[in-house]
Design a protein around this motif. Structure first.
Motif, short mmCIF file in Angstrom:
data_model
loop_
_atom_site.label_atom_id
_atom_site.label_comp_id
_atom_site.label_asym_id
_atom_site.label_seq_id
_atom_site.Cartn_x
_atom_site.Cartn_y
_atom_site.Cartn_z
N VAL A 41 -47.92 8.20 -49.78
CA VAL A 41 -47.85 9.34 -49.66
C VAL A 41 -47.11 8.55 -48.15
O VAL A 41 -48.02 7.98 -47.24
CB VAL A 41 -47.90 10.68 -49.18
CG1 VAL A 41 -47.44 11.39 -48.27
CG2 VAL A 41 -48.45 10.82 -50.69
N LEU A 44 -47.92 11.44 -42.70
CA LEU A 44 -47.31 12.45 -42.47
C LEU A 44 -48.14 13.40 -41.33
O LEU A 44 -49.13 12.90 -40.57
CB LEU A 44 -47.76 13.42 -43.06
CG LEU A 44 -47.31 13.20 -44.52
CD1 LEU A 44 -47.96 14.18 -45.52
CD2 LEU A 44 -45.90 13.41 -44.75
N TRP A 55 -45.77 22.28 -50.35
CA TRP A 55 -45.15 21.57 -50.78
C TRP A 55 -43.89 21.70 -51.67
O TRP A 55 -44.46 22.12 -52.54
CB TRP A 55 -45.87 20.24 -52.00
CG TRP A 55 -45.91 19.42 -52.62
CD1 TRP A 55 -44.44 18.60 -52.73
CD2 TRP A 55 -46.59 18.23 -53.01
NE1 TRP A 55 -44.24 17.93 -53.32
CE2 TRP A 55 -46.38 17.31 -53.72
CE3 TRP A 55 -48.46 18.37 -53.22
CZ2 TRP A 55 -45.76 15.95 -54.05
CZ3 TRP A 55 -48.30 17.26 -53.93
CH2 TRP A 55 -48.00 16.29 -54.36
N TYR A 83 -43.25 19.96 -46.50
CA TYR A 83 -42.91 18.12 -47.50
C TYR A 83 -42.34 18.31 -47.91
O TYR A 83 -42.83 19.32 -49.58
CB TYR A 83 -44.82 17.81 -47.59
CG TYR A 83 -44.49 16.55 -48.01
CD1 TYR A 83 -43.73 15.24 -46.75
CD2 TYR A 83 -45.00 15.96 -49.63
CE1 TYR A 83 -43.91 14.36 -47.93
CE2 TYR A 83 -44.63 14.94 -49.84
CZ TYR A 83 -44.09 14.25 -49.36
OH TYR A 83 -44.37 12.77 -49.59
N ILE A 124 -51.37 14.74 -48.23
CA ILE A 124 -50.76 15.75 -48.13
C ILE A 124 -51.17 17.19 -47.94
O ILE A 124 -51.04 17.76 -46.69
CB ILE A 124 -49.73 16.08 -49.60
CG1 ILE A 124 -49.04 14.52 -49.82
CG2 ILE A 124 -48.60 17.12 -48.52
CD1 ILE A 124 -47.87 15.31 -50.92
#
Length: 236
Positions: A41, A44, A55, A83, A124
């Motif tokens: 990923v 973030l 998400w 996200y 995430i």
């Protein structure tokens, strides 16, 4: 039955890879950020106390356009951050063009194999997952369920072929997709099909097709060329 899905997933990917590689080469644009498909990923921002992280996955251009009003509505809530992921290069380009001010980051959805999905979920760490239309990936849903995070399927739909296939293995379908907390079907027929597959009435709420709510703004010339290539029309 997630173990059965995991057992069959990678052999199926290997068999299907020549077909998908040809499609990727024909469409182009898949080289950038390709590592994200393996759960790597993008960086973030750290989680903030009291802020819910959602998400949202929209597979390609149509779904990416459709979720515009949803992203706008979520963005209004100061206690929510989003996200956003997609599967295709055209969907990614559209997201970058339209939604950078509405989401905290944009990336590619990971391949739905255990190590990749698990790695992405760990990084995430969303409080909720939203998937669109037919995006019902068993490993993605399982990762949410084991973390006790809700999954909402918006604009949920089911093709005639998909419905008939699921009817033949209802027990397997319910097992793999039981982690979906709420289905929001885009038609009454889709709602009826979900009920027929054994999903309870309390998990189904017919809200109509969100694609009818979008205001389609002009797109850039590069996106237009990519769409022509994807649809196989014109000279690109």
């Amino acid at each position: 039955m997630i173990w059965l899905y995991r057992l069959l997933f990678f052999p199926a990917i290997l068999l299907a890879s020549p077909h998908y590689l040809r499609r990727m080469l024909r469409r182009g644009g898949y080289g950038a950020n390709f590592q994200q498909r393996f759960g790597l990923v993008p960086e973030l921002p750290p989680r903030r106390p009291g802020i819910k992280r959602i998400w949202v996955q929209a597979v390609s251009v149509g779904e990416m356009l459709a979720i515009g009003p949803l992203l706008q509505a979520l963005h209004v809530d100061a206690d929510v951050e989003i996200y956003l992921t997609t599967t295709t290069s055209t969907g990614y380009k559209l997201a970058i063009d339209r939604y950078p001010q509405l989401v905290m980051s944009i990336g590619y959805f990971p391949i739905d194999g255990f190590p990749f999905s698990s790695r992405a979920w760990k990084k995430i760490d969303p409080d909720m997952a939203i998937v669109t239309e037919g995006e019902r990936w068993p490993e993605h849903i399982h990762q949410a369920r084991r973390r006790r995070r809700p999954v909402i399927c918006v604009n949920a739909r089911m093709s005639d072929r998909g419905y008939m296939r699921m009817k033949k293995a209802q027990w397997l379908v319910r097992s793999l997709f039981d982690g979906i907390t709420r289905f929001l079907p885009c038609s009454r027929q889709d709602a009826d099909r979900l009920r027929d597959l054994g999903f309870s009435e309390g998990r189904i709420a017919f809200v109509g097709n969100i694609k009818l709510d979008i205001d389609i703004a002009p797109i850039g010339e590069e996106t237009r060329r990519q769409l022509r290539r994807e649809l196989g029309v014109g000279g690109g």
